[in-house]
Structure formats: C-alpha cells, structure tokens
Write an enzyme that holds these catalytic residues in place. Structure first.
Site, short mmCIF file in Angstrom:
data_model
loop_
_atom_site.label_atom_id
_atom_site.label_comp_id
_atom_site.label_asym_id
_atom_site.label_seq_id
_atom_site.Cartn_x
_atom_site.Cartn_y
_atom_site.Cartn_z
N ALA A 1 -22.32 5.82 -8.94
CA ALA A 1 -22.39 6.56 -10.17
C ALA A 1 -21.09 6.75 -10.52
O ALA A 1 -20.21 6.81 -9.42
CB ALA A 1 -23.31 7.72 -10.08
N GLY B 1 -25.38 4.58 -6.31
CA GLY B 1 -26.06 4.29 -7.45
C GLY B 1 -25.79 2.67 -7.49
O GLY B 1 -26.90 2.09 -7.98
N GLU C 1 -28.54 1.65 -5.10
CA GLU C 1 -30.01 2.07 -5.63
C GLU C 1 -30.36 0.90 -6.62
O GLU C 1 -31.51 0.72 -6.85
CB GLU C 1 -29.78 3.47 -6.09
CG GLU C 1 -29.72 4.38 -5.20
CD GLU C 1 -29.24 5.79 -5.26
OE1 GLU C 1 -28.31 5.89 -6.10
OE2 GLU C 1 -30.05 6.62 -5.06
N GLU D 1 -23.40 9.26 -0.64
CA GLU D 1 -23.31 10.48 -1.43
C GLU D 1 -23.14 11.73 -0.65
O GLU D 1 -22.56 12.69 -1.13
CB GLU D 1 -24.77 10.49 -2.16
CG GLU D 1 -25.01 9.76 -3.30
CD GLU D 1 -25.38 8.47 -2.86
OE1 GLU D 1 -25.74 7.85 -1.75
OE2 GLU D 1 -26.06 7.64 -3.87
N1 CO8 Z 1 -16.73 6.24 -9.73
C1 CO8 Z 1 -15.73 6.33 -10.49
N2 CO8 Z 1 -14.58 5.51 -10.24
C2 CO8 Z 1 -14.48 4.84 -9.11
C3 CO8 Z 1 -15.60 4.72 -8.15
C4 CO8 Z 1 -16.71 5.51 -8.59
N3 CO8 Z 1 -17.94 5.50 -7.86
N4 CO8 Z 1 -15.33 4.11 -7.13
C5 CO8 Z 1 -14.15 3.70 -7.13
N5 CO8 Z 1 -13.63 4.00 -8.40
C6 CO8 Z 1 -12.35 3.90 -8.93
C7 CO8 Z 1 -11.37 4.56 -8.13
O1 CO8 Z 1 -11.06 5.83 -8.57
C8 CO8 Z 1 -9.89 3.64 -8.60
O2 CO8 Z 1 -9.61 4.22 -9.80
P1 CO8 Z 1 -7.98 4.53 -10.00
O3 CO8 Z 1 -7.28 3.14 -9.84
O4 CO8 Z 1 -7.92 4.97 -11.58
O5 CO8 Z 1 -7.31 5.52 -9.06
C9 CO8 Z 1 -10.60 2.46 -8.64
O6 CO8 Z 1 -12.13 2.54 -8.82
C10 CO8 Z 1 -10.40 1.47 -7.33
O7 CO8 Z 1 -11.02 2.27 -6.36
P2 CO8 Z 1 -9.97 2.65 -4.97
O8 CO8 Z 1 -8.67 2.86 -5.27
O9 CO8 Z 1 -10.59 3.85 -4.15
O10 CO8 Z 1 -10.22 1.33 -4.06
P3 CO8 Z 1 -10.50 1.04 -2.60
O11 CO8 Z 1 -10.38 -0.56 -2.32
O12 CO8 Z 1 -9.15 1.85 -1.84
O13 CO8 Z 1 -11.69 1.80 -2.06
C11 CO8 Z 1 -14.04 2.15 -2.27
C12 CO8 Z 1 -12.99 1.22 -2.64
C13 CO8 Z 1 -14.36 2.39 -0.85
C14 CO8 Z 1 -15.25 1.69 -2.86
C15 CO8 Z 1 -13.75 3.46 -3.01
O14 CO8 Z 1 -13.37 3.34 -4.13
C16 CO8 Z 1 -15.00 4.54 -2.73
O15 CO8 Z 1 -15.28 5.14 -1.73
N6 CO8 Z 1 -15.23 4.84 -4.08
C17 CO8 Z 1 -16.63 5.86 -4.24
C18 CO8 Z 1 -17.87 5.42 -3.55
C19 CO8 Z 1 -18.89 6.14 -3.48
O16 CO8 Z 1 -18.72 7.39 -3.23
N7 CO8 Z 1 -20.04 6.02 -4.44
C20 CO8 Z 1 -21.35 6.96 -4.59
C21 CO8 Z 1 -20.99 7.70 -5.76
S1 CO8 Z 1 -22.09 8.90 -6.14
C22 CO8 Z 1 -23.52 7.89 -6.32
O17 CO8 Z 1 -23.57 7.01 -6.74
C23 CO8 Z 1 -24.58 9.06 -6.88
C24 CO8 Z 1 -25.82 8.21 -7.54
C25 CO8 Z 1 -26.93 9.23 -8.21
C26 CO8 Z 1 -26.20 9.73 -9.41
C27 CO8 Z 1 -27.26 10.77 -9.91
C28 CO8 Z 1 -26.83 11.52 -11.18
C29 CO8 Z 1 -26.85 13.10 -11.28
#
Ligand code: CO8
Length: 260
Positions: free
Chosen positions: A66, A111, A114, A134
C-alpha cells in the site's frame, strides 16, 4: 476506459493489467485501488474475457505495498475505509468469473503480496521478493494477508512471515507454496501468457464453476463442498459447451467452446 495508474492490454481473450506507478515501486494508492476495482467491475460480465494477468511496470517491483505516504495520513475512519476498499478489490479478484494470474516481476510486499494472494496463480521472476513487512511499520496486513496467507502456506509459515516482516526470495516462496512457478525475468510474461492462453481456450462456463467451487469449497466442510459440486455438475453438463466438448472427443477433434 482511461486509467492513470494502470494499463490494460487486450490480447484476444486475455487482458494484461499492468500497475504503473514505477517511481513508487507500483505502490497501491487509493486511486490505483479504485482503477483496479473499476476494471474488474466493468469486465464482470465480459463473456469474451477468459483470463486476466496482473503485473507491475518496470523490472523492479510487482507492487511494493500500500502507498505508505497515503497510509501515514489516515485517521482511524480513513484506515478502516481504505482497508475495506482494498479488501473489496481482493474479493472481486478472488471471485472474478475467470482465472486471474499474478506475474510477480519483483517486490510483492504488504498489499502487493496480498494482491498476489487473491489471484488464482502466482508466477514469479527469479528476482522476486515477497513478504508482509507491515509489522516493521507498526501495523498489520489490511488487505486479507492474515487470512489468505495462512490458508495458502499454513499457520506456521504465515506467522513467521507476518511476525518477522522478513521477505523471502522467489526460490523460498516456491518451496513454501507461496508462488506456483519461478522463471527467469525475461521469460515471466511469456510463461504467464502461455498459461493464460491455455486457460482461455477452455470452456468459460466450466472454468467459472470450477473456480467458484474450489474457492467456496475451502470455506465449508467436505460433505457440503461435494454437495455444491453435485448441483453445479448438473448445471454445467446442461450447457452447449458441455455437449460440444463431449461430442468433439467422440469425433476426435478439438472442441470449440462458445461460452453458452
Ligand atoms: N509506498 C510508497 N512509496 C514506496 C513504497 C510504498 N509501499 N515502496 C517504495 N516506495 C518508494 C520509495 O519511497 C522511493 O521513493 P523516492 O525515490 O521518492 O524516495 C521509491 O519507491 C524507491 O524505493 P526505495 O528507494 O526504497 O528502493 P530500494 O530498492 O532501496 O528498496 C524496498 C526497495 C525494499 C521495496 C523498499 O522500497 C521498501 O521497503 N518499501 C516498502 C515496503 C513495505 O513496507 N510495504 C508494505 C506497505 S504497508 C501495506 O502494504 C499495508 C497493506 C494494507 C493497507 C490497509 C489500509 C488501511
């Protein structure tokens, strides 16, 4: 239909839906969830559509979760509404009348994992990484992860993934049954289309019934599930497609199913 965050490409009876927010690793913001929902809702009765493939734009991510920025701005009411909209989308995919294949071309996290769990098949590229991180954000899965992951990989592995927030690579995901097949990245879409076209050539009425029965059967006891199969078997046997399939076998030719 004009979308901002997804692209839809129709190839015969197969639709390829690409989630395209590459700069945010295809994270699911509210707009993307709404567009995906609109796609599935508007194709619910599309009889020419026999299989859907969902993938992510670019070489790095299927869907990295998400949208965390959006999540960080939600209050309790907003979080519940957002979760409900996501859960509704996942249900729409799970119950969609034709099979849906996730072509996991990189990160499938939160997400994103999921979303893949709601699909009928999960094909992954060798560079894919899956997980429910999460817990690292102080939250829990909100798009069905606590439920579908345990049903797919078992209680223990689901708890391990959700409690630790650790990612698994494609090989490990395959070993624990989280993905069905793993392919080199440059072959993933060809393999997904091969499977999609194979499915698309079958009778769509029988396919829809088989999908619904397997899904619904897992929520009831064996005896009730077999009763459901019995009733549906009769209905499917009465279709023109069934007559064509049986006749084609006896005439030693390929059947031509019309979805009737
Ligand atoms: N949301 C928004 N932006 C994201 C997300 C995300 N989930 N993941 C990555 N990005 C963005 C980064 O912020 C970055 O943007 P910017 O260049 O502007 O800083 C860009 O994508 C590239 O990401 P990274 O620089 O972090 O790339 P890396 O190669 O260093 O890392 C990863 C890749 C490991 C995937 C890392 O980006 C990461 O850990 N991302 C988050 C993963 C995460 O925690 N996902 C779970 C999110 S919570 C969720 O999904 C809950 C679902 C249920 C929701 C229910 C609603 C109420």
């Amino acid at each position: 239909m004009d979308f901002k965050n997804i692209h839809v490409k129709r190839e015969g009876a197969v639709a390829v839906v690409t989630i395209d927010r590459e700069k945010a690793l295809n994270a699911l913001n509210a707009e993307t969830i709404a567009e995906l929902q609109q796609f599935f809702r508007s194709h619910w009765t599309d009889r020419e559509l026999h299989c859907v493939v969902i993938t992510g734009a670019g070489p790095k991510a299927f869907v990295a979760g998400a949208d965390i920025k959006e999540l960080s701005e939600l209050d309790v009411r907003g979080a519940t509404d957002t979760s409900m909209r996501g859960l509704y989308l996942m249900k729409s995919i799970e119950n969609f009348p034709c099979p849906v294949i996730a072509a996991i071309n990189g990160f499938a996290l939160g997400g994103g994992c999921e979303l893949a769990l709601a699909c009928d098949f999960r094909l992954a590229s060798e560079n894919a990484k899956l997980g429910q991180p999460e817990i690292n954000l102080g939250i829990i899965p909100g798009y069905g992860g606590t439920q579908r992951l345990a049903r797919l990989v078992g209680r223990g592995k689901a708890k391990e993934l959700i409690f630790t927030g650790d990612m698994v690579d494609a090989k490990e995901a395959h070993r624990i049954g989280l993905v069905d097949e793993v392919y080199p990245g440059d072959q993933l879409m060809d393999k997904a289309m091969e499977l999609a076209n194979k499915i698309a050539a079958k009778g769509p009425i029988a396919m829809a019934a088989a999908k619904e029965l397997i899904n619904r059967g897992l929520d009831v006891n064996l005896s009730a599930g077999c009763d459901l199969e019995k009733v549906n078997f009769g209905t499917v046997l009465a279709t023109a497609d069934s007559k064509e399939g049986l006749k084609a076998f006896m005439e030693k030719r390929k059947p031509e199913f019309k979805g009737e």
